[in-house]
Motif scaffolding. Structure first.
Motif, PDB file in Angstrom:
ATOM      1  N   LYS A   1      -8.193   2.588 -10.143  1.00 30.71           N
ATOM      2  CA  LYS A   1      -7.017   2.174 -10.910  1.00 30.71           C
ATOM      3  C   LYS A   1      -5.836   1.920  -9.990  1.00 30.71           C
ATOM      4  N   ARG A   2      -5.698   2.788  -9.008  1.00 24.34           N
ATOM      5  CA  ARG A   2      -4.597   2.632  -8.061  1.00 24.34           C
ATOM      6  C   ARG A   2      -4.775   1.343  -7.259  1.00 24.34           C
ATOM      7  N   ASN A   3      -6.030   1.049  -6.939  1.00 25.98           N
ATOM      8  CA  ASN A   3      -6.324  -0.178  -6.204  1.00 25.98           C
ATOM      9  C   ASN A   3      -5.978  -1.414  -7.035  1.00 25.98           C
TER      10      ASN A   3
ATOM     11  N   ASP B   1       6.643   6.956 -21.274  1.00 30.92           N
ATOM     12  CA  ASP B   1       7.776   7.706 -20.726  1.00 30.92           C
ATOM     13  C   ASP B   1       8.135   7.186 -19.340  1.00 30.92           C
ATOM     14  N   TYR B   2       7.108   6.692 -18.650  1.00 29.69           N
ATOM     15  CA  TYR B   2       7.325   6.209 -17.281  1.00 29.69           C
ATOM     16  C   TYR B   2       7.649   4.715 -17.246  1.00 29.69           C
TER      17      TYR B   2
ATOM     18  N   ALA C   1       0.849  -1.192   0.000  1.00 31.52           N
ATOM     19  CA  ALA C   1       0.000   0.000   0.000  1.00 31.52           C
ATOM     20  C   ALA C   1       0.887   1.246   0.000  1.00 31.52           C
ATOM     21  N   LYS C   2       1.978   1.147   0.726  1.00 35.18           N
ATOM     22  CA  LYS C   2       2.918   2.271   0.795  1.00 35.18           C
ATOM     23  C   LYS C   2       3.558   2.493  -0.575  1.00 35.18           C
ATOM     24  N   LEU C   3       3.916   1.387  -1.212  1.00 36.03           N
ATOM     25  CA  LEU C   3       4.550   1.462  -2.528  1.00 36.03           C
ATOM     26  C   LEU C   3       3.689   2.239  -3.522  1.00 36.03           C
ATOM     27  N   VAL C   4       2.382   1.948  -3.532  1.00 35.20           N
ATOM     28  CA  VAL C   4       1.515   2.641  -4.492  1.00 35.20           C
ATOM     29  C   VAL C   4       0.794   3.823  -3.832  1.00 35.20           C
ATOM     30  N   GLU C   5       1.285   4.208  -2.673  1.00 33.92           N
ATOM     31  CA  GLU C   5       0.755   5.357  -1.944  1.00 33.92           C
ATOM     32  C   GLU C   5      -0.762   5.304  -1.806  1.00 33.92           C
TER      33      GLU C   5
ATOM     34  N   SER D   1      -5.548   5.503 -17.906  1.00 35.25           N
ATOM     35  CA  SER D   1      -6.658   6.414 -18.224  1.00 35.25           C
ATOM     36  C   SER D   1      -7.288   6.945 -16.947  1.00 35.25           C
ATOM     37  N   GLY D   2      -7.529   8.235 -16.905  1.00 37.49           N
ATOM     38  CA  GLY D   2      -8.206   8.830 -15.755  1.00 37.49           C
ATOM     39  C   GLY D   2      -7.299   9.101 -14.573  1.00 37.49           C
ATOM     40  N   LEU D   3      -6.001   8.916 -14.746  1.00 39.20           N
ATOM     41  CA  LEU D   3      -5.086   9.182 -13.636  1.00 39.20           C
ATOM     42  C   LEU D   3      -4.512  10.592 -13.741  1.00 39.20           C
ATOM     43  N   ASP D   4      -4.365  11.241 -12.594  1.00 38.28           N
ATOM     44  CA  ASP D   4      -3.660  12.525 -12.625  1.00 38.28           C
ATOM     45  C   ASP D   4      -2.151  12.249 -12.702  1.00 38.28           C
ATOM     46  N   ILE D   5      -1.362  13.301 -12.910  1.00 33.26           N
ATOM     47  CA  ILE D   5       0.071  13.115 -13.159  1.00 33.26           C
ATOM     48  C   ILE D   5       0.763  12.372 -12.014  1.00 33.26           C
ATOM     49  N   ASP D   6       0.414  12.760 -10.780  1.00 29.15           N
ATOM     50  CA  ASP D   6       1.054  12.119  -9.631  1.00 29.15           C
ATOM     51  C   ASP D   6       0.683  10.649  -9.550  1.00 29.15           C
ATOM     52  N   ALA D   7      -0.601  10.366  -9.785  1.00 32.00           N
ATOM     53  CA  ALA D   7      -1.069   8.982  -9.722  1.00 32.00           C
ATOM     54  C   ALA D   7      -0.383   8.151 -10.808  1.00 32.00           C
ATOM     55  N   LEU D   8      -0.218   8.748 -11.967  1.00 32.71           N
ATOM     56  CA  LEU D   8       0.435   8.042 -13.077  1.00 32.71           C
ATOM     57  C   LEU D   8       1.854   7.640 -12.673  1.00 32.71           C
ATOM     58  N   ARG D   9       2.530   8.569 -12.034  1.00 29.27           N
ATOM     59  CA  ARG D   9       3.908   8.320 -11.597  1.00 29.27           C
ATOM     60  C   ARG D   9       3.931   7.169 -10.578  1.00 29.27           C
ATOM     61  N   VAL D  10       2.969   7.181  -9.679  1.00 29.45           N
ATOM     62  CA  VAL D  10       2.910   6.157  -8.638  1.00 29.45           C
ATOM     63  C   VAL D  10       2.600   4.785  -9.234  1.00 29.45           C
ATOM     64  N   VAL D  11       1.629   4.784 -10.155  1.00 29.41           N
ATOM     65  CA  VAL D  11       1.258   3.534 -10.806  1.00 29.41           C
ATOM     66  C   VAL D  11       2.460   2.980 -11.569  1.00 29.41           C
ATOM     67  N   ALA D  12       3.171   3.870 -12.242  1.00 29.66           N
ATOM     68  CA  ALA D  12       4.355   3.442 -12.997  1.00 29.66           C
ATOM     69  C   ALA D  12       5.399   2.843 -12.058  1.00 29.66           C
ATOM     70  N   LYS D  13       5.515   3.456 -10.900  1.00 30.65           N
ATOM     71  CA  LYS D  13       6.477   2.945  -9.914  1.00 30.65           C
ATOM     72  C   LYS D  13       6.116   1.506  -9.528  1.00 30.65           C
ATOM     73  N   GLY D  14       4.804   1.285  -9.301  1.00 34.30           N
ATOM     74  CA  GLY D  14       4.333  -0.052  -8.950  1.00 34.30           C
ATOM     75  C   GLY D  14       4.636  -1.057 -10.052  1.00 34.30           C
ATOM     76  N   VAL D  15       4.393  -0.641 -11.274  1.00 34.54           N
ATOM     77  CA  VAL D  15       4.607  -1.553 -12.399  1.00 34.54           C
ATOM     78  C   VAL D  15       6.104  -1.830 -12.574  1.00 34.54           C
ATOM     79  N   ASN D  16       6.899  -0.775 -12.516  1.00 33.66           N
ATOM     80  CA  ASN D  16       8.339  -0.954 -12.702  1.00 33.66           C
ATOM     81  C   ASN D  16       8.958  -1.829 -11.628  1.00 33.66           C
ATOM     82  N   LYS D  17       8.398  -1.729 -10.440  1.00 33.62           N
ATOM     83  CA  LYS D  17       8.872  -2.549  -9.328  1.00 33.62           C
ATOM     84  C   LYS D  17       8.635  -4.034  -9.632  1.00 33.62           C
ATOM     85  N   LEU D  18       7.541  -4.282 -10.353  1.00 34.56           N
ATOM     86  CA  LEU D  18       7.190  -5.671 -10.668  1.00 34.56           C
ATOM     87  C   LEU D  18       8.077  -6.243 -11.776  1.00 34.56           C
ATOM     88  N   ARG D  19       8.586  -5.353 -12.623  1.00 38.67           N
ATOM     89  CA  ARG D  19       9.387  -5.821 -13.763  1.00 38.67           C
ATOM     90  C   ARG D  19      10.511  -6.721 -13.294  1.00 38.67           C
TER      91      ARG D  19
END
Ligand SMILES: Nc1ncnc2c1ncn2[C@@H]1O[C@H](COP(=O)(O)OP(=O)(O)OP(=O)(O)O)[C@@H](O)[C@H]1O
Ligand SMILES: [Mg+2]
Lengths: 419, 255
Positions: free
Chosen positions: B152-154, B209-210, B128-132, B174-192
């Motif tokens: 989406k964050r959930n 880009d993220y 939960a902390k990872l994806v804020e 889709s439907g994410l604000d810039i900060d949320a997009l960054r956080v979601v990308a962080k979650g995905v990249n962590k999984l890579r």
């Protein structure tokens, strides 16, 4: 007139009226010919007392922190009861006995039955005539019943019970009625509860019908509410072959609020019929109804919710919702809201849904690794449990959840899933 | 990891996928782009096992197993995860219980002991902390009353907890604000990772880009019409999809 005379008159009324038949509009879906045997009951017989200590213990809600009144086959069991000292809780029969038949008006009125009252039927008259006992709870003005009153009913044979709850001004109480049956015969439990809430009184009322699958349960709950009083009912139907409950609420003075909640979890050939009627008589009253049914097998449920908004009842706020989940294609629901509104200044909403489980929700759960069967159970449970979210007694809620859970076709699959 | 061959899928009698081929190897990230209604969600749903689609021919193989023969929950146990384009609300089903049930069902399949409440909560809190994700969401009913972005964050939070080997992200951006997009990308990249693969459906070059993709595909006319690298997404952003379709038509004619 003496109580005995009132009851004799009620018996005459029953003889005249007989049992309701399916030709009767209010009984169109519910055939009670299975209890024909009550017609041969004469006016003098009383239910024999039989004490079953082990049944009392094994069927009670365990570890409930509550006062307790036990009735076995319609007779108060003093030995197993544990009543508060500062609030009046009495056996109705003992009370009448003590009064030598000359009860105060309040009590006499509890036995009066009129052929023209809402949802009247012959059984109501028979109940008045035959009721062997019941609980008389009187909570005085400005008094709070410290613990819930748990009324455990055990039936092994046909029995008639009449309860009365009189709540004084600003009084507060919680009453849990639990019906457990151990009869394999077609015994009838006939109940009538009279509730009066004076100004500002608050009552939480829970009814759990869990009688054995041969039995018949026919009950009426009649509530009269004065100014700013609040009444909450949770009527839970789990047992019996046939159960019929009529709930009649009169919002007689300004600011009164009632919330009627119903949950039926049925299977096999169970048949449960609830008719509710709320009369908005005074202005500024609020009524809420939320009934949900989960029907499996060849079970059948009937929900009829009538709301009457009288002429002077301006600013009435009434909402009714009824959700039905059919788990089997042989299960059946008949649901009908009835609104009668005699003034313009009201807010009334109602809605009923009948359906199966939602495919999208099922797939969502399965995509997270929940098996198909567990996903179905989980959604079914969540649907039913919604009615219980408004119940403040978490112990009773957990008990009902446990029983309802076990009734679901694959309840065991879910064990531990809900944490 | 995932091999799709000549996949034909119809919905209520209408053919949506018409011979789609796609191979995703372990460690790779693939972006799928394409016009509305092209069948991108259809593809993701078919891989995850959603009902209502008629698979008329073709095959989908995952870790050398016939994915189409598996139930949705079996696919989940095998490591497939779909982040839904439109996550459904499930009143009365607790977000955390759902995940716990999912994690433990998967562990059972792998002959592992169920996680106890304490160990599980440790993982949940960390993710939960990872994806804020605000911890209050953990005790709420699944997606009930969540905003579009929160849903989406959930989804990404669930992905982080379930740690799939194949993650299918359907327009998670889709439907994410810039900060949320960054956080979601962080979650995905962590999984890579070496042994994981990601297929993400998106309409926007910005996501890439993220989360840098290895491949960008254009799904149109029921097929993968064109495959390129990240620069293809930039080109699509500028020129739209018509030229890809025209190009494909041309090459078909010349055959
Ligand atoms: N259940 C359904 N019933 C009827 N048509 C459907 C159904 N599901 C999908 N379709 C149709 O299939 C086509 C592909 O839909 P899909 O959702 O896969 O498109 P998409 O590429 O994900 O589009 P978008 O970019 O808008 O999300 C659409 O034309 C859609 O209307
Ligand atoms: Mg889509």
């Amino acid at each position: 007139m003496s109580v005995a005379a009132i009851r004799r008159r009620a018996f005459d009324l029953f003889k005249e009226t007989g049992l309701p038949s399916t030709r009767h509009e209010d009984w169109k879906y519910t055939d009670i010919s299975r209890i024909q045997h009550v017609l041969s009951i004469d006016s003098s017989s009383t239910a024999p007392i039989d004490n079953h200590a082990s049944i009392i213990n094994s069927t009670a809600i365990a570890d409930l922190d509550a006062y307790k009144a036990v009735l076995v086959d319609g007779v108060f069991d003093d030995a197993h009861s544990n009543l508060p000292e500062d609030v009046t809780v009495l056996s109705l029969a003992a009370f009448l006995n003590d009064m030598g038949g000359q009860a105060p008006d309040d009590i006499q009125r509890l036995f009066e039955v009129r052929g023209d009252e809402p949802l009247f039927n012959g059984l109501l008259a028979l109940n008045s005539a035959k009721a062997s006992d019941g609980v008389l709870l009187c909570v005085a003005n400005n008094t709070v019943l410290e613990k819930p009153l748990y009324i455990q009913h055990i039936s092994t044979q046909t029995n008639f019970i009449r309860h009365a709850i009189l709540m004084g001004k600003q009084a507060e109480a919680e009453v849990i009625e639990h019906y457990v049956g151990v009869s394999e015969e077609k015994a009838l439990s006939s109940l009538s509860s009279n509730v009066i809430l004076k100004q500002g009184a608050r009552l939480q009322h829970i009814r759990i019908q869990q009688e054995s699958n041969q039995q018949t349960h026919i009950a009426r709950v009649e509530v009269k509410q004065l100014q700013d009083s609040s009444y909450t009912l949770h009527a839970v139907e789990l047992g019996c072959a046939l159960s019929r409950v009529d709930v009649v609420v009169a919002l007689a003075e300004q600011g009164a609020t009632c919330a009627l909640n119903g949950l039926f979890v049925l299977g096999g050939r169970q048949h449960v019929d609830h008719h509710t009627r709320i009369d908005h008589i005074a202005p500024h009253c609020t009524s809420r109804e939320n009934y949900r049914t989960v029907l499996d097998g060849r079970s059948r449920a009937v929900f009829n919710g009538k709301v009457v908004v009288h002429k002077g009842a301006v600013k009435t706020d009434s909402a009714q919702s009824n959700g039905n989940l059919l788990l089997s294609k042989h299960a059946e629901i008949d649901t009908k809201p009835e609104l009668e509104i005699y003034n313009d200044d009201v807010k009334c909403a109602h809605g009923a849904t009948v359906g199966q489980l939602d495919e999208q929700q099922l797939f969502y759960l399965r995509s997270r690794g929940i098996s198909a069967v567990a996903a179905q159970e989980l959604l079914t449970f969540a649907f039913a449990d919604e009615v219980l979210t408004s119940m403040s007694n978490q112990q009773v809620r957990a008990y009902i959840e446990g029983i309802a859970f076990a009734k679901l076709p694959h309840g065991a699959e879910l064990d531990g899933l809900l944490g | 990891m995932l091999v799709i061959k000549d996949l034909h899928v119809s919905v209520v009698g209408k053919e949506i996928l018409k011979g789609l081929n796609l191979t995703i190897l372990a460690g790779e990230v693939h972006a799928i782009m394409g016009p509305n209604g092209a069948g991108k969600s259809t593809l993701a749903n078919v891989i995850a096992g959603r009902g209502g689609y008629e698979i008329t021919s073709g095959s989908v193989t995952y870790k050398n197993k016939d994915l189409l023969a598996m139930l949705p929950e079996e696919r989940a146990w095998a490591g497939v995860f779909l982040a839904f384009q439109y996550p459904v609300e499930i009143p009365g089903v607790n977000n955390t219980y759902l995940l716990k049930a999912g994690v433990n069902a998967k562990r059972k399949q792998q002959d592992l002991d169920a996680l106890d409440a304490i160990d599980f909560m440790k993982i949940v809190k960390e993710k939960a902390k990872l994806v804020e994700l605000d911890p209050s969401f953990l005790s709420r009913s699944v997606n009930e009353g969540f905003s579009g972005g929160e849903k989406k964050r959930n989804e990404i939070f669930q992905m982080a907890v379930l740690e799939p080997s194949l993650a299918l992200l359907d327009e998670t951006d889709s439907g994410l604000d810039i900060d949320a997009l960054r956080v979601v990308a962080k979650g995905v990249n962590k999984l890579r990772g070496e042994d994981r693969a990601i297929m993400m459906v998106t309409h926007y070059q910005r996501l890439l880009d993220y989360i840098e993709p290895d491949f960008v595909h254009v799904l149109a006319n029921g097929k993968i019409l064109k495959t390129g690298d990240k620069s293809l997404a930039l080109e699509l952003e500028e020129r739209g999809y018509d030229w890809v379709k025209a190009e494909a038509l041309g090459s078909e004619k010349s055959v």
